[in-house]
Design a protein around this motif. Structure first.
Motif, short mmCIF file in Angstrom:
data_model
loop_
_atom_site.label_atom_id
_atom_site.label_comp_id
_atom_site.label_asym_id
_atom_site.label_seq_id
_atom_site.Cartn_x
_atom_site.Cartn_y
_atom_site.Cartn_z
N PRO A 41 23.90 15.89 -17.16
CA PRO A 41 23.01 16.99 -17.59
C PRO A 41 21.56 16.53 -17.72
CG PRO A 41 24.30 16.16 -19.44
CD PRO A 41 24.85 15.50 -18.21
N LEU A 42 21.33 15.22 -17.68
CA LEU A 42 19.97 14.68 -17.78
C LEU A 42 19.22 14.75 -16.46
CD1 LEU A 42 20.69 11.48 -19.93
CD2 LEU A 42 19.80 13.68 -20.72
N VAL A 43 19.95 15.08 -15.39
CA VAL A 43 19.34 15.11 -14.06
C VAL A 43 19.43 16.51 -13.48
CG1 VAL A 43 19.39 14.15 -11.74
CG2 VAL A 43 19.97 12.70 -13.67
N THR A 44 18.30 17.18 -13.41
CA THR A 44 18.19 18.49 -12.75
C THR A 44 16.86 18.50 -12.00
OG1 THR A 44 16.99 19.56 -14.56
CG2 THR A 44 19.41 19.59 -14.68
N PRO A 45 16.71 19.35 -11.00
CA PRO A 45 15.43 19.41 -10.28
C PRO A 45 14.24 19.64 -11.22
CG PRO A 45 17.10 20.65 -9.10
CD PRO A 45 17.72 20.25 -10.41
N THR A 46 14.40 20.50 -12.22
CA THR A 46 13.30 20.82 -13.13
C THR A 46 12.91 19.62 -13.97
OG1 THR A 46 14.05 23.12 -13.26
CG2 THR A 46 12.53 22.37 -14.96
N THR A 47 13.90 18.97 -14.60
CA THR A 47 13.58 17.84 -15.48
C THR A 47 12.99 16.67 -14.69
OG1 THR A 47 15.87 17.03 -15.28
CG2 THR A 47 15.37 18.42 -17.17
N CYS A 48 13.47 16.45 -13.49
CA CYS A 48 12.97 15.33 -12.69
C CYS A 48 11.56 15.61 -12.16
CB CYS A 48 13.92 15.01 -11.54
SG CYS A 48 15.52 14.35 -12.08
N LEU A 49 11.29 16.87 -11.77
CA LEU A 49 9.95 17.22 -11.31
C LEU A 49 8.96 17.15 -12.48
CD1 LEU A 49 10.54 20.20 -8.86
CD2 LEU A 49 9.64 17.93 -8.29
N ASP A 50 9.40 17.56 -13.66
CA ASP A 50 8.52 17.52 -14.83
C ASP A 50 8.16 16.09 -15.21
OD1 ASP A 50 8.47 20.22 -15.04
OD2 ASP A 50 9.98 20.37 -16.63
N ALA A 51 9.05 15.13 -14.82
CA ALA A 51 8.81 13.74 -15.18
C ALA A 51 7.85 13.03 -14.22
CB ALA A 51 10.14 12.97 -15.21
N LEU A 52 7.56 13.67 -13.07
CA LEU A 52 6.65 13.04 -12.10
C LEU A 52 5.29 12.77 -12.75
CD1 LEU A 52 7.42 15.15 -8.88
CD2 LEU A 52 7.97 12.74 -9.25
N PRO A 53 4.60 11.67 -12.37
CA PRO A 53 4.94 10.73 -11.28
C PRO A 53 5.85 9.59 -11.71
CG PRO A 53 2.80 10.17 -12.16
CD PRO A 53 3.26 11.39 -12.93
N PHE A 54 6.23 9.55 -13.01
CA PHE A 54 7.07 8.46 -13.50
C PHE A 54 8.46 9.00 -13.80
CE2 PHE A 54 2.66 7.50 -14.84
CZ PHE A 54 2.44 6.38 -14.06
N LEU A 55 9.37 8.86 -12.85
CA LEU A 55 10.71 9.40 -13.00
C LEU A 55 11.46 8.71 -14.13
CD1 LEU A 55 11.82 9.71 -9.26
CD2 LEU A 55 11.20 11.58 -10.80
N THR A 56 12.33 9.47 -14.79
CA THR A 56 13.21 8.88 -15.79
C THR A 56 14.25 8.02 -15.06
OG1 THR A 56 14.73 10.75 -15.69
CG2 THR A 56 12.93 10.87 -17.32
N THR A 57 14.90 7.13 -15.78
CA THR A 57 15.91 6.25 -15.17
C THR A 57 17.02 7.03 -14.49
OG1 THR A 57 15.43 4.49 -16.75
CG2 THR A 57 17.55 4.38 -15.60
N PRO A 58 17.62 8.07 -15.13
CA PRO A 58 18.68 8.83 -14.44
C PRO A 58 18.19 9.49 -13.15
CG PRO A 58 18.71 9.29 -16.80
CD PRO A 58 17.46 8.52 -16.54
N CYS A 59 16.97 10.05 -13.17
CA CYS A 59 16.43 10.70 -11.97
C CYS A 59 16.18 9.67 -10.87
CB CYS A 59 15.12 11.42 -12.29
SG CYS A 59 15.31 12.89 -13.33
N PHE A 60 15.65 8.51 -11.26
CA PHE A 60 15.33 7.47 -10.29
C PHE A 60 16.60 6.89 -9.66
CE2 PHE A 60 14.33 2.98 -9.25
CZ PHE A 60 13.37 3.22 -8.28
N THR A 61 17.62 6.61 -10.48
CA THR A 61 18.85 6.03 -9.95
C THR A 61 19.58 7.00 -9.04
OG1 THR A 61 20.02 6.68 -11.99
CG2 THR A 61 19.20 4.41 -11.86
N ARG A 62 19.48 8.30 -9.35
CA ARG A 62 20.09 9.30 -8.47
C ARG A 62 19.39 9.31 -7.11
NH1 ARG A 62 23.37 13.97 -8.16
NH2 ARG A 62 23.14 14.68 -6.02
#
Length: 275
Positions: A41-62
């Motif tokens: 649940p920590l990885v969704t298009p919205t949460t990962c785009l909001d984290a740009l330019p520094f992706l969270t670890t779950p978004c980056f590993t995915r």
């Protein structure tokens, strides 16, 4: 605005650029492809785009898992090339188990069709299609170069596969689709086991290729990690890859152990053909 009054000009510019990227249809499509189906649940298009330019670890590993998946799919396109080359060069399928070839077609079909029916991301299983096609080419060469296999055998095999396809796509229900992967370790045991036994009896590995077997071993190891990340803890898929690692390890060892015998056998085979 007052909420961003404390931000430096460069930070404000960066945030504006990130918002513009997030609103771009192409970027949104890529984000959906990369992050939409993640089991976390920590990885969704919205949460990962909001984290740009520094992706969270779950978004980056995915994202890394996606990249590795694409790499595996591309590498798989030449998986059976060494075996096919060996067969065409020697004009012989000596050392190849016919049962193993049939079993591999079913094994890769099971894996590909199960993932399709479950709606899993293509990057998590795409190589199964490529290897399936190449295995069918190998099987066609086995039919061509093995004098013990007649047209009746080929016809029966084609009818059996057509029946199998009907069962997979017309008979299985969402509650019974798991059976495809349940049977894969059994197929692996019978096919890889048959090949291992044939190698042991012949004390040579014939047309088998260390490159292909090594790719199968490495691919299965990496797929365990990417499956966990992209699909989740799907026990049936993970068990299949784990079983594949076990048997491919033995096959790799046999190719090295019987390397000298195999070279002598192939040399003798070529000399007989020249005579």
């Amino acid at each position: 605005s007052e909420s961003h009054a404390h931000l430096l000009p460069d930070q404000t510019t960066t945030m504006g650029l990130m918002r513009a990227l997030a609103d771009n249809p192409v970027i949104l499509s890529l984000a959906t492809w990369a992050w939409d189906s993640d089991p976390s649940p920590l990885v969704t298009p919205t949460t990962c785009l909001d984290a740009l330019p520094f992706l969270t670890t779950p978004c980056f590993t995915r994202l890394i898992a996606k990249g590795i998946g694409i790499g595996i799919i591309l590498a798989s396109c030449i998986n059976k090339a060494p075996v096919i080359r060996n067969i065409l060069k020697s004009k012989s399928v000596a050392g190849l188990s016919v049962a193993a070839s049939y079993g591999e077609v079913i094994m890769y079909s099971n894996a590909a069709f199960y993932n399709i029916l479950r709606g899993n991301p293509f990057t998590a299983y795409g190589e199964t299609f490529s290897v399936l096609l190449q295995t069918m080419i190998v099987l066609t060469l086995v039919w061509s170069y093995d004098p013990k296999i007649g047209r009746t055998n080929v016809a029966l095999a084609l009818v059996a596969y057509a029946t199998y396809l009907f069962v997979v796509f017309q008979v299985l229900t969402p509650n019974t689709q798991y059976m495809l992967m349940v049977y894969n370790p059994i197929v692996l045991f019978s096919t890889r086991g048959a090949q291992i036994r044939e190698n042991f009896i012949n004390k040579q590995t014939g047309a088998q290729s260390i490159a292909t077997t090594s790719m199968n071993l490495t691919g299965s190891l990496v797929r365990i990690l990417t499956t966990i990340k992209e699909v989740g803890w799907d026990f049936h898929i993970l068990r299949s890859y784990g079983t594949s690692v076990f048997f491919n390890s033995i096959l790799c060892a046999q190719i090295f152990i019987y390397k000298a015998n195999t070279a002598s056998f192939l040399k003798s085979l070529n000399q007989k053909k020249k005579e």
